[in-house]
Write an enzyme that holds these catalytic residues in place. Sequence first.
Site, PDB file in Angstrom:
ATOM      1  N   ARG A 102     -22.831  28.444 -81.885  1.00 19.79           N
ATOM      2  CA  ARG A 102     -21.657  29.246 -81.414  1.00 19.79           C
ATOM      3  C   ARG A 102     -20.791  29.449 -82.609  1.00 19.79           C
ATOM      4  O   ARG A 102     -20.569  28.812 -83.303  1.00 19.79           O
ATOM      5  CB  ARG A 102     -20.915  28.426 -80.650  1.00 19.79           C
ATOM      6  CG  ARG A 102     -20.145  29.143 -79.404  1.00 19.79           C
ATOM      7  CD  ARG A 102     -19.531  27.975 -78.352  1.00 19.79           C
ATOM      8  NE  ARG A 102     -18.361  27.086 -78.915  1.00 19.79           N
ATOM      9  CZ  ARG A 102     -17.506  26.621 -78.429  1.00 19.79           C
ATOM     10  NH1 ARG A 102     -17.379  26.941 -76.905  1.00 19.79           N
ATOM     11  NH2 ARG A 102     -16.697  25.654 -78.778  1.00 19.79           N
ATOM     12  N   ASP A 201     -22.458  17.751 -83.659  1.00 20.10           N
ATOM     13  CA  ASP A 201     -21.747  17.100 -84.809  1.00 20.10           C
ATOM     14  C   ASP A 201     -21.927  15.611 -84.704  1.00 20.10           C
ATOM     15  O   ASP A 201     -22.028  14.669 -85.421  1.00 20.10           O
ATOM     16  CB  ASP A 201     -20.354  17.525 -85.325  1.00 20.10           C
ATOM     17  CG  ASP A 201     -20.410  18.810 -85.600  1.00 20.10           C
ATOM     18  OD1 ASP A 201     -21.215  19.487 -85.637  1.00 20.10           O
ATOM     19  OD2 ASP A 201     -19.337  19.283 -85.725  1.00 20.10           O
TER      20      ASP A 201
END
Length: 207
Positions: A102, A201
């Site tokens: 994204r 992440d």
Amino acid sequence: MNTNVVDHPLAAALLTTMRDVRSDNATFRAALRSLTHMLVYEAMRDAPVEVFDVDTPVATTAGTRLANPPLLVPVLRAGLGMVEQASALLPQARVGFVGIARDESTHQPVPYLESLPEDLSRFPVYVLDPMLATGGSMVHTIDLLVARGATDITAVCVVAAPEGVAALRASGHPVRLITASIDEGLNEDAYIVPGLGDAGDRQFGPR
Ligand SMILES: O=P(O)(O)OC[C@H]1O[C@H](OP(=O)(O)OP(=O)(O)O)[C@H](O)[C@@H]1O
Ligand SMILES: O=c1cc[nH]c(=O)[nH]1
Ligand SMILES: [Mg+2]
């Protein structure tokens, strides 16, 4: 669109571990694996089976197997943490890959990888991505699948935002959603609230 929110104390406890900012990468990945097991198990509840004869050490009896093992499609990166467990449950499943990152400022999906069988008209397809936020990444993935003939698509997501659910519904595609939670909504950065942060992440470290 059919939406199934898995309501189970064990699933809720695993989701809590994933939400907890103190969970390190390894703890987060382990909870995601276990929760994927539960979501896929629920998603397959009504899967058609075929019956065949199986010999036990004692007698012949009726055995069952999936009539049509699915194609699993993890959406990289974050969906990678779901595919090993889903494959363990579905050893006959094939695996295709879609990669999307994204854009941090526009929140639009930026595709970078597509590795899928040409003809998906014969397969149930299970898309694996922990996060359904704006829905842009999932709708893009489903566009790719439908373009290859898929007609039976399940999105398996750990957390969904109402905005993402609405986007899936508005796409008009033949999709159902299995999730552990529909959260409150999105913040100004299009992160899910309360959510669990950036699922890529938290598994692998920042991009
Ligand atoms: O519904 P959306 O608004 O499209 O957001 C959801 C997407 O964002 C995350 O991926 P991300 O782009 O962070 O890539 P990553 O998995 O490599 O971290 C997540 O895994 C979804 O693919
Ligand atoms: O909350 C969010 C939104 C998009 N992608 C994520 O990983 N988390
Ligand atoms: Mg990410």
